[in-house]
Design a protein around this motif. Structure first.
Motif, mmCIF file in Angstrom:
data_model
loop_
_atom_site.group_PDB
_atom_site.id
_atom_site.type_symbol
_atom_site.label_atom_id
_atom_site.label_comp_id
_atom_site.label_asym_id
_atom_site.label_seq_id
_atom_site.Cartn_x
_atom_site.Cartn_y
_atom_site.Cartn_z
ATOM 1 N N SER A 1 21.124 -27.667 20.899
ATOM 2 C CA SER A 1 21.041 -29.037 21.384
ATOM 3 C C SER A 1 21.987 -29.284 22.544
ATOM 4 N N SER A 2 23.142 -28.612 22.554
ATOM 5 C CA SER A 2 24.101 -28.800 23.645
ATOM 6 C C SER A 2 23.576 -28.266 24.967
ATOM 7 N N ALA A 3 22.623 -27.336 24.898
ATOM 8 C CA ALA A 3 22.014 -26.781 26.108
ATOM 9 C C ALA A 3 20.734 -27.517 26.485
ATOM 10 N N GLY A 4 20.382 -28.544 25.717
ATOM 11 C CA GLY A 4 19.172 -29.299 26.014
ATOM 12 C C GLY A 4 17.903 -28.658 25.506
ATOM 13 N N ASP A 5 18.017 -27.781 24.523
ATOM 14 C CA ASP A 5 16.840 -27.091 23.985
ATOM 15 C C ASP A 5 15.865 -28.056 23.322
ATOM 16 N N THR A 6 14.600 -27.687 23.371
ATOM 17 C CA THR A 6 13.589 -28.300 22.521
ATOM 18 C C THR A 6 13.546 -27.517 21.217
ATOM 19 N N ILE A 7 13.537 -28.214 20.091
ATOM 20 C CA ILE A 7 13.637 -27.559 18.788
ATOM 21 C C ILE A 7 12.281 -27.544 18.096
ATOM 22 N N ASN A 8 11.887 -26.355 17.629
ATOM 23 C CA ASN A 8 10.647 -26.241 16.867
ATOM 24 C C ASN A 8 10.750 -26.993 15.541
ATOM 25 N N ALA A 9 9.642 -27.521 15.092
ATOM 26 C CA ALA A 9 9.608 -28.153 13.784
ATOM 27 C C ALA A 9 9.922 -27.134 12.699
ATOM 28 N N ALA A 10 10.619 -27.582 11.654
ATOM 29 C CA ALA A 10 10.901 -26.717 10.509
ATOM 30 C C ALA A 10 9.623 -26.579 9.699
ATOM 31 N N ALA A 11 8.982 -25.421 9.822
ATOM 32 C CA ALA A 11 7.694 -25.203 9.169
ATOM 33 C C ALA A 11 7.508 -23.720 8.927
ATOM 34 N N ASP A 12 7.133 -23.357 7.720
ATOM 35 C CA ASP A 12 6.861 -21.958 7.414
ATOM 36 C C ASP A 12 5.677 -21.488 8.250
ATOM 37 N N ASP A 13 5.880 -20.397 8.985
ATOM 38 C CA ASP A 13 4.850 -19.818 9.851
ATOM 39 C C ASP A 13 4.414 -20.785 10.949
ATOM 40 N N GLY A 14 5.311 -21.683 11.364
ATOM 41 C CA GLY A 14 4.998 -22.661 12.391
ATOM 42 C C GLY A 14 5.182 -22.107 13.799
ATOM 43 N N SER A 15 4.890 -22.959 14.786
ATOM 44 C CA SER A 15 4.994 -22.601 16.196
ATOM 45 C C SER A 15 5.315 -23.846 17.002
ATOM 46 N N SER A 16 5.704 -23.621 18.233
ATOM 47 C CA SER A 16 5.828 -24.727 19.164
ATOM 48 C C SER A 16 4.431 -25.195 19.558
ATOM 49 N N TYR B 1 14.001 -23.618 22.346
ATOM 50 C CA TYR B 1 13.673 -23.001 23.629
ATOM 51 C C TYR B 1 14.024 -23.949 24.766
ATOM 52 N N HIS B 2 14.175 -23.354 25.960
ATOM 53 C CA HIS B 2 14.492 -24.147 27.152
ATOM 54 C C HIS B 2 14.112 -23.314 28.371
ATOM 55 N N GLN B 3 13.605 -23.964 29.411
ATOM 56 C CA GLN B 3 13.348 -23.253 30.660
ATOM 57 C C GLN B 3 14.143 -23.888 31.787
ATOM 58 N N SER C 1 14.586 -17.067 39.980
ATOM 59 C CA SER C 1 14.187 -18.435 40.324
ATOM 60 C C SER C 1 13.711 -19.218 39.107
ATOM 61 N N TRP C 2 13.538 -18.511 37.976
ATOM 62 C CA TRP C 2 13.033 -19.184 36.768
ATOM 63 C C TRP C 2 13.506 -18.412 35.552
ATOM 64 N N LEU C 3 13.733 -19.166 34.482
ATOM 65 C CA LEU C 3 14.266 -18.581 33.253
ATOM 66 C C LEU C 3 13.709 -19.340 32.058
ATOM 67 N N PHE C 4 13.321 -18.597 31.029
ATOM 68 C CA PHE C 4 12.879 -19.204 29.774
ATOM 69 C C PHE C 4 13.663 -18.550 28.647
ATOM 70 N N VAL C 5 14.360 -19.370 27.857
ATOM 71 C CA VAL C 5 15.217 -18.853 26.784
ATOM 72 C C VAL C 5 14.695 -19.360 25.446
ATOM 73 N N ALA C 6 14.323 -18.449 24.568
ATOM 74 C CA ALA C 6 13.918 -18.787 23.200
ATOM 75 C C ALA C 6 14.935 -18.183 22.245
ATOM 76 N N THR C 7 15.429 -18.988 21.310
ATOM 77 C CA THR C 7 16.508 -18.552 20.421
ATOM 78 C C THR C 7 16.164 -18.842 18.971
ATOM 79 N N TRP C 8 16.403 -17.852 18.137
ATOM 80 C CA TRP C 8 16.317 -18.000 16.679
ATOM 81 C C TRP C 8 17.754 -17.931 16.169
ATOM 82 N N ASP C 9 18.312 -19.064 15.789
ATOM 83 C CA ASP C 9 19.724 -19.151 15.448
ATOM 84 C C ASP C 9 19.913 -19.283 13.937
ATOM 85 N N LYS C 10 20.439 -18.230 13.328
ATOM 86 C CA LYS C 10 20.791 -18.216 11.901
ATOM 87 C C LYS C 10 19.601 -18.610 11.022
ATOM 88 N N VAL C 11 18.443 -18.063 11.349
ATOM 89 C CA VAL C 11 17.225 -18.364 10.600
ATOM 90 C C VAL C 11 17.145 -17.459 9.375
#
Length: 304
Positions: A40-55, A122-124, A150-160
């Motif tokens: 959240s401090s980096a401005g990430d969008t957070i995926n919903a908490a869902a088993d086998d979910g996706s953005s 994730y955040h781009q 010129s472009w960056l996309f960061v997806a993170t799984w943190d302590k899942v």
């Protein structure tokens, strides 16, 4: 060896069979050091908490070249992988090469569950210091390319947590970087909990024209070693060029030194392809095209 012409088929002779190529145990580089900003401090969008979910579908600010295809969108799937054409709820990974019908990037594809523990986000970026860092990282690992991100996309799984194992914590990150006609993937690994579930890390393309399996990632009891393994001598980090472009066919003098833990690394089923992919990534760093194909030919020695 001197390469006067870049061929689509190289005959690789390997004479050193006693060393190792992929593991470094320098603990000075921590996960916090190799991870790009996230949360959240980096401005990430957070995926919903869902088993086998996706953005939901994520439109990309810049197109991302991936081995001959260019994508304008992406999905971050909770089970540890990225897909382009559609989201995926798949929690049991298939083995690469699958020769399937989709491109996939697997940071750590397994049955993860962010409902009880952990955050997938994730955040781009198209500007800022993070692009400067990406530029420096790529030019360090691919010194002949003179790359500017010129472009960056960061997806993170943190302590899942793993499914039905709420006391486990697994952290990793997949970073997509592009600039000009170049594109790259960084995979960063922090603490990875041991699991008895099937796992897979690497990437695979449609019909498996290109693929890579990070060694050790197909054995759940060994994946905790990912934080110490690398193909760029940075513990916990794997870097791949994935644009599939023409590269540089100028003459190069390349000294390639590699170490294998045993002769079985070249003879066991499935190991040969992994070794050749590791050699390929090293050659690509020096400007050879990513479409290059390496083959290992067995020579029989006869007595006179």
């Amino acid at each position: 060896m001197r390469l006067s012409q870049v061929s689509q088929h190289l005959l690789v002779f390997i004479s050193v069979l006693s060393l190792e190529i992929i593991t470094w145990t320098n603990s000075a580089v921590s996960a916090q050091a190799i991870f790009y900003p996230f949360g959240s401090s980096a401005g990430d969008t957070i995926n919903a908490a869902a088993d086998d979910g996706s953005s939901t579908v994520i439109p990309l600010s810049n197109p991302f070249p991936f081995f001959g295809r260019t994508y304008q969108q992406i999905y971050v799937n909770n089970n540890g992988h990225l897909t382009f054409n559609q989201s995926s709820s798949a929690f049991v990974p298939y083995s690469f090469p699958a020769r399937g019908s989709q491109d996939i990037i697997a940071g750590l594809w397994t049955d993860l569950d962010n409902r009880q523990r952990g955050v997938v986000s994730y955040h781009q970026y198209t500007s800022g210091n993070v692009l400067t860092r990406a530029t420096q990282d790529i030019n360090t690992h691919f010194p002949n390319l003179n790359f500017i991100a010129s472009w960056l996309f960061v997806a993170t799984w943190d302590k899942v947590a793993y499914f039905n194992l709420n006391n486990t914590e697994t952290s990793f990150q997949v970073v997509l970087i592009s600039g000009g006609h170049f594109s790259f993937i960084l995979m960063n690994y922090g603490d990875i909990a041991v699991t008895g579930q099937p796992v897979q890390a690497g990437y695979d393309t449609i019909n498996s024209t290109h693929y890579f399996v990070i060694p050790g990632s197909i054995n759940g009891s060994f994946i905790s070693n990912l934080r110490n393994s690398s193909n760029v001598k940075v513990p916990g980090q794997w870097v791949f060029r994935v644009d599939g472009g023409p590269g540089n066919s100028k003459n190069n003098v390349i000294g390639l030194k590699m170490r294998l833990s045993s002769f079985l690394d070249l003879t066991q089923s499935g190991s040969t392809e992994i070794v050749l992919q590791q050699i390929k990534q090293e050659l690509v760093k020096y400007g050879l095209p990513n479409s290059i194909e390496l083959k290992l030919r067995k020579l029989q020695k006869t007595k006179l």
